[in-house]
Write an enzyme that holds these catalytic residues in place. Structure first.
Site, PDB file in Angstrom:
ATOM      1  N   GLY A  14      58.134  -8.519  26.961  1.00 15.21           N
ATOM      2  CA  GLY A  14      56.748  -8.979  26.804  1.00 15.21           C
ATOM      3  C   GLY A  14      55.935  -8.694  28.054  1.00 15.21           C
ATOM      4  O   GLY A  14      56.451  -8.830  29.156  1.00 15.21           O
ATOM      5  N   ARG A  75      59.973  -2.609  23.182  1.00 10.68           N
ATOM      6  CA  ARG A  75      61.339  -3.102  23.015  1.00 10.68           C
ATOM      7  C   ARG A  75      62.151  -1.913  22.517  1.00 10.68           C
ATOM      8  O   ARG A  75      61.659  -1.101  21.750  1.00 10.68           O
ATOM      9  CB  ARG A  75      61.352  -4.287  22.058  1.00 10.68           C
ATOM     10  N   ASP A 106      64.184 -12.073  30.740  1.00 12.56           N
ATOM     11  CA  ASP A 106      65.607 -12.269  30.534  1.00 12.56           C
ATOM     12  C   ASP A 106      66.314 -11.072  29.873  1.00 12.56           C
ATOM     13  O   ASP A 106      67.321 -10.571  30.373  1.00 12.56           O
ATOM     14  CB  ASP A 106      65.683 -13.517  29.630  1.00 12.56           C
ATOM     15  N   THR A 129      57.520 -12.436  33.518  1.00 13.67           N
ATOM     16  CA  THR A 129      57.435 -13.114  32.224  1.00 13.67           C
ATOM     17  C   THR A 129      56.554 -14.346  32.357  1.00 13.67           C
ATOM     18  O   THR A 129      56.639 -15.057  33.367  1.00 13.67           O
ATOM     19  CB  THR A 129      58.833 -13.518  31.693  1.00 13.67           C
ATOM     20  N   ASP A 131      56.917 -16.924  30.662  1.00 14.95           N
ATOM     21  CA  ASP A 131      57.695 -18.100  30.251  1.00 14.95           C
ATOM     22  C   ASP A 131      58.300 -18.894  31.413  1.00 14.95           C
ATOM     23  O   ASP A 131      58.695 -20.043  31.231  1.00 14.95           O
ATOM     24  CB  ASP A 131      58.838 -17.685  29.305  1.00 14.95           C
ATOM     25  N   ASP A 133      61.178 -18.676  32.623  1.00 12.97           N
ATOM     26  CA  ASP A 133      62.495 -19.163  32.198  1.00 12.97           C
ATOM     27  C   ASP A 133      63.666 -18.474  32.894  1.00 12.97           C
ATOM     28  O   ASP A 133      64.784 -18.491  32.393  1.00 12.97           O
ATOM     29  CB  ASP A 133      62.635 -19.032  30.668  1.00 12.97           C
ATOM     30  N   ARG A 175      59.195 -19.319  24.748  1.00 11.05           N
ATOM     31  CA  ARG A 175      60.476 -18.765  24.301  1.00 11.05           C
ATOM     32  C   ARG A 175      61.643 -19.678  24.633  1.00 11.05           C
ATOM     33  O   ARG A 175      62.414 -19.402  25.540  1.00 11.05           O
ATOM     34  CB  ARG A 175      60.687 -17.383  24.905  1.00 11.05           C
ATOM     35  N   LYS A 215      44.734 -46.453  21.284  1.00  4.48           N
ATOM     36  CA  LYS A 215      44.668 -47.705  22.028  1.00  4.48           C
ATOM     37  C   LYS A 215      43.407 -47.697  22.874  1.00  4.48           C
ATOM     38  O   LYS A 215      42.608 -48.609  22.845  1.00  4.48           O
ATOM     39  CB  LYS A 215      45.900 -47.830  22.930  1.00  4.48           C
ATOM     40  N   LYS A 217      41.848 -44.434  23.401  1.00  2.20           N
ATOM     41  CA  LYS A 217      41.275 -43.091  23.315  1.00  2.20           C
ATOM     42  C   LYS A 217      40.798 -42.815  21.909  1.00  2.20           C
ATOM     43  O   LYS A 217      41.287 -43.421  20.960  1.00  2.20           O
ATOM     44  CB  LYS A 217      42.343 -42.055  23.659  1.00  2.20           C
TER      45      LYS A 217
HETATM   46  P1  ATP Z   1      60.155 -11.749  27.440  1.00  2.00           P
HETATM   47  O1  ATP Z   1      60.733 -12.815  28.363  1.00  2.00           O
HETATM   48  O2  ATP Z   1      58.706 -11.582  27.643  1.00  2.00           O
HETATM   49  O3  ATP Z   1      60.553 -11.911  26.004  1.00  2.00           O
HETATM   50  P2  ATP Z   1      62.315  -9.894  27.806  1.00  2.00           P
HETATM   51  O4  ATP Z   1      62.558  -8.937  28.913  1.00  2.00           O
HETATM   52  O5  ATP Z   1      63.242 -11.069  27.717  1.00  2.00           O
HETATM   53  O6  ATP Z   1      60.809 -10.354  27.913  1.00  2.00           O
HETATM   54  P3  ATP Z   1      63.479  -8.688  25.393  1.00  2.00           P
HETATM   55  O7  ATP Z   1      62.779  -8.192  24.199  1.00  2.00           O
HETATM   56  O8  ATP Z   1      64.453  -9.784  25.228  1.00  2.00           O
HETATM   57  O9  ATP Z   1      62.307  -9.104  26.413  1.00  2.00           O
HETATM   58  O10 ATP Z   1      64.224  -7.457  26.091  1.00  2.00           O
HETATM   59  C1  ATP Z   1      63.544  -6.268  26.417  1.00  2.00           C
HETATM   60  C2  ATP Z   1      64.434  -5.070  26.221  1.00  2.00           C
HETATM   61  O11 ATP Z   1      65.586  -5.157  27.088  1.00  2.00           O
HETATM   62  C3  ATP Z   1      65.048  -4.900  24.830  1.00  2.00           C
HETATM   63  O12 ATP Z   1      64.161  -4.306  23.923  1.00  2.00           O
HETATM   64  C4  ATP Z   1      66.239  -3.991  25.104  1.00  2.00           C
HETATM   65  O13 ATP Z   1      65.845  -2.655  25.232  1.00  2.00           O
HETATM   66  C5  ATP Z   1      66.684  -4.487  26.498  1.00  2.00           C
HETATM   67  N1  ATP Z   1      67.821  -5.405  26.299  1.00  2.00           N
HETATM   68  C6  ATP Z   1      67.792  -6.722  26.031  1.00  2.00           C
HETATM   69  N2  ATP Z   1      69.028  -7.231  25.882  1.00  2.00           N
HETATM   70  C7  ATP Z   1      69.881  -6.183  26.031  1.00  2.00           C
HETATM   71  C8  ATP Z   1      71.298  -6.002  25.975  1.00  2.00           C
HETATM   72  N3  ATP Z   1      72.113  -7.042  25.717  1.00  2.00           N
HETATM   73  N4  ATP Z   1      71.802  -4.783  26.204  1.00  2.00           N
HETATM   74  C9  ATP Z   1      71.004  -3.738  26.462  1.00  2.00           C
HETATM   75  N5  ATP Z   1      69.674  -3.821  26.514  1.00  2.00           N
HETATM   76  C10 ATP Z   1      69.100  -5.011  26.313  1.00  2.00           C
END
Ligand code: ATP
Length: 326
Positions: A14, A75, A106, A129, A131, A133, A175, A215, A217
């Site tokens: 994202g 993605r 992540d 990100t 998030d 997280d 998320r 109460k 508000k």
């Molecule tokens: P956001 O926190 O905004 O969702 P993100 O980085 O967690 O961002 P994801 O869609 O979970 O977003 O992952 C981005 C890309 O990372 C995936 O489309 C994929 O290409 C790669 N990816 C994620 N997990 C794996 C995995 N286990 N093995 C290989 N590639 C991965």
């Protein structure tokens, strides 16, 4: 690191405001240190489809204030397969790239970890990100901007909620994490936050409505983190409508406006510091680490820690919210 270096940068997952400031910082610090830079378009997808372009300082001019990412993001299902990653590695060799900086959440760092291990290839990650997280860092690039967008939006909804004496359930992103909902609720003076980390809060909702609402508000705002555990704003609103038909309940899902917009000064500074640190980490032969920030100090967090551990929410913030919303 020894010899001529060429740094590939990509943004993945994202988009988050401040990613451009990070791209700029990585590019300029690399060039400042005599390295070459390649911009990789559309995240891991572009690494596989060979969308890789030389980057000079001009490529990152006038972008620090822009939301989104000039490198685009995507993605990539193919990168999850060994075959896809093999093609990615062949392209890396073809372009003479000697290290990667991956900016994402992540999932992106999980992909980076797998790739780095598979090909013994140096990668440094930046937490990009909204998030917030990722474990091991107090905050992530984009979080502060998203939080401010939420607060501005809730302020506007508050005006109409008060005029009509309504209960608003406002769903925010996160998320499976409640940072945006909880801190957004405190910052906007909301009456409650429903977050996945505290599943029992959902059950406390009825009590809050019965005893807390009206109460003192004439309106209520409840921030809800998007998550199966919370049931989302729609699910909660339906429940309240059924149990308390006397109340005028409304739902707003803030959605993608939370991702957009010019990054705040805090996010620009964070992204600039982290982007610079990524290059110095590579110069120190660090690999498989994410740059984090703890108590205003930049730190290296192994990918394995950043992605495997769940970042804890500060429980005392829930008390703060409860106390201040009487
Ligand atoms: P956001 O926190 O905004 O969702 P993100 O980085 O967690 O961002 P994801 O869609 O979970 O977003 O992952 C981005 C890309 O990372 C995936 O489309 C994929 O290409 C790669 N990816 C994620 N997990 C794996 C995995 N286990 N093995 C290989 N590639 C991965």
């Amino acid at each position: 690191m020894e010899g001529k270096q060429c740094i590939g940068i990509l943004t993945s997952g994202g988009d988050a405001p401040g990613m451009n400031a990070a791209i700029r910082a990585v590019t300029r610090t690399a060039i400042y240190n005599g390295f070459e830079v390649r911009g990789i378009m559309r995240g891991y997808k572009g690494l596989i489809t060979d969308e890789i372009i030389p980057f000079q300082t001009e490529n990152v001019s006038n972008i620090i204030q822009q939301g989104g990412t000039i490198l685009k993001t995507a993605r990539s299902e193919e990168f999850r397969t060994a075959e896809g990653r093999k093609t990615a590695y062949e392209n890396i060799l073809k372009h003479g790239i000697t290290a990667l900086v991956v900016i994402g959440g992540d999932g992106s760092l999980t992909g980076a970890r797998i790739f780095a291990t598979e090909y013994n290839f140096p990668i440094v990650g930046l937490p990009g990100t909204i998030d917030n997280d990722l474990f091991g860092t107090d905050t992530t690039i984009g979080y502060d901007t998203a939080l401010n967008t939420i607060v501005q939006s809730v302020d506007k909804i508050r005006d109409t909620a008060t005029s009509h004496e309504r209960i608003f359930f406002i769903e925010v992103m996160g998320r499976e994490a409640g940072f945006l909902a909880l801190n957004g609720a405190i910052a906007s003076g909301a009456e409650a936050a429903i977050i996945p980390e505290i599943a029992t809060e959902v059950d406390q909702l009825g009590e809050f409505i019965q005893h807390g609402f009206r109460k003192s508000k004439n309106s209520s705002i409840v921030l809800v983190a998007e998550s199966e555990l919370t049931g989302g704003a729609m699910g909660l609103a339906e429940r309240v409508k059924n149990e308390f038909p006397q109340y005028d309940v409304r739902v707003t899902i803030l959605g993608h406006i939370q991702r957009g917009g010019s990054p705040t000064a805090t996010d620009r500074i964070l992204a600039s510091r982290m982007g610079e640190a990524a290059i110095y980490a590579l110069l120190e032969d660090q690999r498989n680490v994410m740059i984090g920030i703890q108590n205003d100090e930049l730190v290296y967090i192994p990918f394995s820690k950043a992605i495997k551990n769940q970042k804890p929410i500060k429980h005392e913030l829930l008390n703060t919210l409860k106390t201040l919303s009487i």
